[in-house]
Design a protein around this motif. Structure first.
Motif, PDB file in Angstrom:
ATOM      1  N   CYS A 183       0.841  -1.199   0.000  1.00 48.93           N
ATOM      2  CA  CYS A 183       0.000   0.000   0.000  1.00 48.93           C
ATOM      3  C   CYS A 183       0.877   1.250   0.000  1.00 48.93           C
ATOM      4  O   CYS A 183       2.063   1.190   0.328  1.00 48.93           O
ATOM      5  CB  CYS A 183      -0.884   0.018   1.249  1.00 48.93           C
ATOM      6  SG  CYS A 183      -1.922  -1.440   1.398  1.00 48.93           S
ATOM      7  N   ASP A 211      -3.096   1.940   4.377  1.00 48.94           N
ATOM      8  CA  ASP A 211      -3.551   0.551   4.454  1.00 48.94           C
ATOM      9  C   ASP A 211      -5.077   0.470   4.499  1.00 48.94           C
ATOM     10  O   ASP A 211      -5.692  -0.293   3.755  1.00 48.94           O
ATOM     11  CB  ASP A 211      -3.012  -0.147   5.708  1.00 48.94           C
ATOM     12  CG  ASP A 211      -1.512  -0.053   5.865  1.00 48.94           C
ATOM     13  OD1 ASP A 211      -0.873   0.686   5.103  1.00 48.94           O
ATOM     14  OD2 ASP A 211      -0.991  -0.742   6.746  1.00 48.94           O
ATOM     15  N   GLU A 212      -5.651   1.261   5.395  1.00 51.84           N
ATOM     16  CA  GLU A 212      -7.105   1.216   5.577  1.00 51.84           C
ATOM     17  C   GLU A 212      -7.831   1.707   4.324  1.00 51.84           C
ATOM     18  O   GLU A 212      -8.837   1.130   3.912  1.00 51.84           O
ATOM     19  CB  GLU A 212      -7.498   2.059   6.790  1.00 51.84           C
ATOM     20  CG  GLU A 212      -8.936   1.857   7.214  1.00 51.84           C
ATOM     21  CD  GLU A 212      -9.239   2.529   8.536  1.00 51.84           C
ATOM     22  OE1 GLU A 212     -10.439   2.645   8.837  1.00 51.84           O
ATOM     23  OE2 GLU A 212      -8.311   2.928   9.260  1.00 51.84           O
ATOM     24  N   GLU A 233      -7.653  -1.036   1.747  1.00 50.63           N
ATOM     25  CA  GLU A 233      -8.558  -2.119   2.145  1.00 50.63           C
ATOM     26  C   GLU A 233     -10.012  -1.756   1.815  1.00 50.63           C
ATOM     27  O   GLU A 233     -10.746  -2.562   1.230  1.00 50.63           O
ATOM     28  CB  GLU A 233      -8.404  -2.403   3.636  1.00 50.63           C
ATOM     29  CG  GLU A 233      -9.309  -3.509   4.135  1.00 50.63           C
ATOM     30  CD  GLU A 233      -9.186  -3.736   5.626  1.00 50.63           C
ATOM     31  OE1 GLU A 233      -9.420  -4.880   6.052  1.00 50.63           O
ATOM     32  OE2 GLU A 233      -8.870  -2.786   6.374  1.00 50.63           O
ATOM     33  N   SER A 266      -7.524  -9.553   3.238  1.00 49.78           N
ATOM     34  CA  SER A 266      -7.134  -9.874   4.611  1.00 49.78           C
ATOM     35  C   SER A 266      -6.043  -8.902   5.019  1.00 49.78           C
ATOM     36  O   SER A 266      -4.990  -8.843   4.391  1.00 49.78           O
ATOM     37  CB  SER A 266      -6.628 -11.318   4.717  1.00 49.78           C
ATOM     38  OG  SER A 266      -6.220 -11.577   6.041  1.00 49.78           O
ATOM     39  N   ARG A 267      -6.332  -8.117   6.047  1.00 48.66           N
ATOM     40  CA  ARG A 267      -5.328  -7.199   6.598  1.00 48.66           C
ATOM     41  C   ARG A 267      -5.231  -7.496   8.091  1.00 48.66           C
ATOM     42  O   ARG A 267      -5.987  -6.963   8.900  1.00 48.66           O
ATOM     43  CB  ARG A 267      -5.708  -5.739   6.373  1.00 48.66           C
ATOM     44  CG  ARG A 267      -4.656  -4.758   6.888  1.00 48.66           C
ATOM     45  CD  ARG A 267      -4.921  -3.323   6.476  1.00 48.66           C
ATOM     46  NE  ARG A 267      -6.117  -2.772   7.043  1.00 48.66           N
ATOM     47  CZ  ARG A 267      -6.137  -1.829   7.982  1.00 48.66           C
ATOM     48  NH1 ARG A 267      -5.038  -1.340   8.470  1.00 48.66           N
ATOM     49  NH2 ARG A 267      -7.284  -1.375   8.432  1.00 48.66           N
ATOM     50  N   LYS A 304      -4.564  -7.456  11.864  1.00 48.94           N
ATOM     51  CA  LYS A 304      -4.389  -6.320  12.762  1.00 48.94           C
ATOM     52  C   LYS A 304      -4.017  -6.836  14.147  1.00 48.94           C
ATOM     53  O   LYS A 304      -4.336  -7.968  14.502  1.00 48.94           O
ATOM     54  CB  LYS A 304      -5.675  -5.507  12.843  1.00 48.94           C
ATOM     55  CG  LYS A 304      -6.113  -4.957  11.511  1.00 48.94           C
ATOM     56  CD  LYS A 304      -7.486  -4.333  11.596  1.00 48.94           C
ATOM     57  CE  LYS A 304      -8.012  -4.065  10.208  1.00 48.94           C
ATOM     58  NZ  LYS A 304      -9.328  -4.531   9.990  1.00 48.94           N
ATOM     59  N   GLU A 335      -3.813  -1.584  15.011  1.00 51.38           N
ATOM     60  CA  GLU A 335      -2.973  -1.228  13.874  1.00 51.38           C
ATOM     61  C   GLU A 335      -2.705  -2.458  13.032  1.00 51.38           C
ATOM     62  O   GLU A 335      -2.885  -3.588  13.488  1.00 51.38           O
ATOM     63  CB  GLU A 335      -1.645  -0.632  14.357  1.00 51.38           C
ATOM     64  CG  GLU A 335      -1.801   0.714  15.036  1.00 51.38           C
ATOM     65  CD  GLU A 335      -0.471   1.320  15.436  1.00 51.38           C
ATOM     66  OE1 GLU A 335       0.582   0.715  15.150  1.00 51.38           O
ATOM     67  OE2 GLU A 335      -0.492   2.399  16.035  1.00 51.38           O
ATOM     68  N   SER A 336      -2.260  -2.245  11.816  1.00 53.50           N
ATOM     69  CA  SER A 336      -1.904  -3.353  10.933  1.00 53.50           C
ATOM     70  C   SER A 336      -0.741  -4.130  11.527  1.00 53.50           C
ATOM     71  O   SER A 336       0.212  -3.545  12.027  1.00 53.50           O
ATOM     72  CB  SER A 336      -1.487  -2.835   9.555  1.00 53.50           C
ATOM     73  OG  SER A 336      -2.583  -2.337   8.864  1.00 53.50           O
ATOM     74  N   PRO A 383       2.347  -3.121   8.691  1.00 52.28           N
ATOM     75  CA  PRO A 383       2.031  -1.798   8.151  1.00 52.28           C
ATOM     76  C   PRO A 383       2.506  -1.653   6.706  1.00 52.28           C
ATOM     77  O   PRO A 383       3.624  -2.020   6.364  1.00 52.28           O
ATOM     78  CB  PRO A 383       2.797  -0.845   9.074  1.00 52.28           C
ATOM     79  CG  PRO A 383       3.026  -1.625  10.323  1.00 52.28           C
ATOM     80  CD  PRO A 383       3.152  -3.058   9.894  1.00 52.28           C
ATOM     81  N   TYR A 412       1.061  -3.188   4.107  1.00 58.02           N
ATOM     82  CA  TYR A 412       0.761  -4.368   3.293  1.00 58.02           C
ATOM     83  C   TYR A 412      -0.596  -4.951   3.658  1.00 58.02           C
ATOM     84  O   TYR A 412      -1.071  -4.817   4.781  1.00 58.02           O
ATOM     85  CB  TYR A 412       1.829  -5.455   3.491  1.00 58.02           C
ATOM     86  CG  TYR A 412       3.184  -5.048   3.004  1.00 58.02           C
ATOM     87  CD1 TYR A 412       3.560  -5.259   1.680  1.00 58.02           C
ATOM     88  CD2 TYR A 412       4.087  -4.431   3.854  1.00 58.02           C
ATOM     89  CE1 TYR A 412       4.808  -4.872   1.221  1.00 58.02           C
ATOM     90  CE2 TYR A 412       5.339  -4.045   3.407  1.00 58.02           C
ATOM     91  CZ  TYR A 412       5.690  -4.262   2.094  1.00 58.02           C
ATOM     92  OH  TYR A 412       6.919  -3.879   1.639  1.00 58.02           O
ATOM     93  N   LEU A 413      -1.204  -5.632   2.696  1.00 58.34           N
ATOM     94  CA  LEU A 413      -2.407  -6.428   2.924  1.00 58.34           C
ATOM     95  C   LEU A 413      -2.398  -7.591   1.948  1.00 58.34           C
ATOM     96  O   LEU A 413      -1.579  -7.642   1.033  1.00 58.34           O
ATOM     97  CB  LEU A 413      -3.682  -5.587   2.803  1.00 58.34           C
ATOM     98  CG  LEU A 413      -3.949  -4.787   1.533  1.00 58.34           C
ATOM     99  CD1 LEU A 413      -4.567  -5.646   0.460  1.00 58.34           C
ATOM    100  CD2 LEU A 413      -4.892  -3.652   1.878  1.00 58.34           C
TER     101      LEU A 413
END
Length: 174
Positions: free
Chosen positions: A23, A28-29, A32, A43-44, A46, A62-63, A66, A68-69
């Motif tokens: 990302c 990230d969010e 997503e 799929s992320r 957390k 938080e991820s 961070p 990536y997902l």
């Protein structure tokens, strides 16, 4: 000549694999949300932990990774729409070919995320110690001790004793 696969057999187009998506910084969010809105399976993973914010302890999510997902796609997918999605930088690849991530790894990460999503503990809550010399003993949560530790009350030799353990070594007895 039969051009259809035998019953129970699958074709490459039907098989899906998980791929790693990088990302844009701190998006990230956003990535997503945009990918989910387009109908992709995302799929992320957390993690949830307490941190000190303005002198008060607050739970933050938080991820786990961070920036990536993971996305679940057929191998012969068109990768173009992913690259033009807001928040997405690129699909991680080697030699120009996106590399699949094992399903078992994704399942383990998702299971771990469910464990980390436990509710905030309150003084008096019953917990179970999962690691260390006191593993499998039941205890009573008393308070947070520092950044990553908790104070527990255990019954040892018919006396109640206070101990301090890492927060990761307990789980709620709900």
């Amino acid at each position: 000549m039969n051009i259809y696969p035998a019953e129970g057999a699958s074709t490459c187009a039907q098989q899906k694999s998980w791929y790693l998506v990088q990302c844009k910084p701190r998006q990230d969010e956003r990535a997503e949300d945009n990918l989910a809105r387009q109908g992709y399976e995302i799929s992320r993973p957390k993690c949830r932990y307490q941190r000190l914010i303005r002198g008060q302890r607050q739970w933050t999510v938080e991820s786990l990774f961070p920036g990536y997902l993971f996305i679940n796609l057929p191998a012969d997918s068109n990768w173009g729409p992913l690259r033009s999605t807001r928040g997405v930088s690129r699909v991680v690849s080697f030699g120009g070919v996106p590399v699949a991530v094992s399903d078992s790894l994704i399942k383990q990460l998702q299971a771990r995320a469910e464990i980390d999503a436990k509710p905030e503990l309150k003084p008096g809550d019953n917990v179970r110690i999962t690691e260390g010399g006191f593993a499998e003993l039941n205890a009573v949560f008393m308070a947070i001790d520092g950044e990553e530790r908790v104070i527990l009350l255990i019954n040892l030799l018919n006396r109640q004793q206070q101990i301090s353990l890492p927060v990761a070594s307990i789980c709620s007895n709900e």
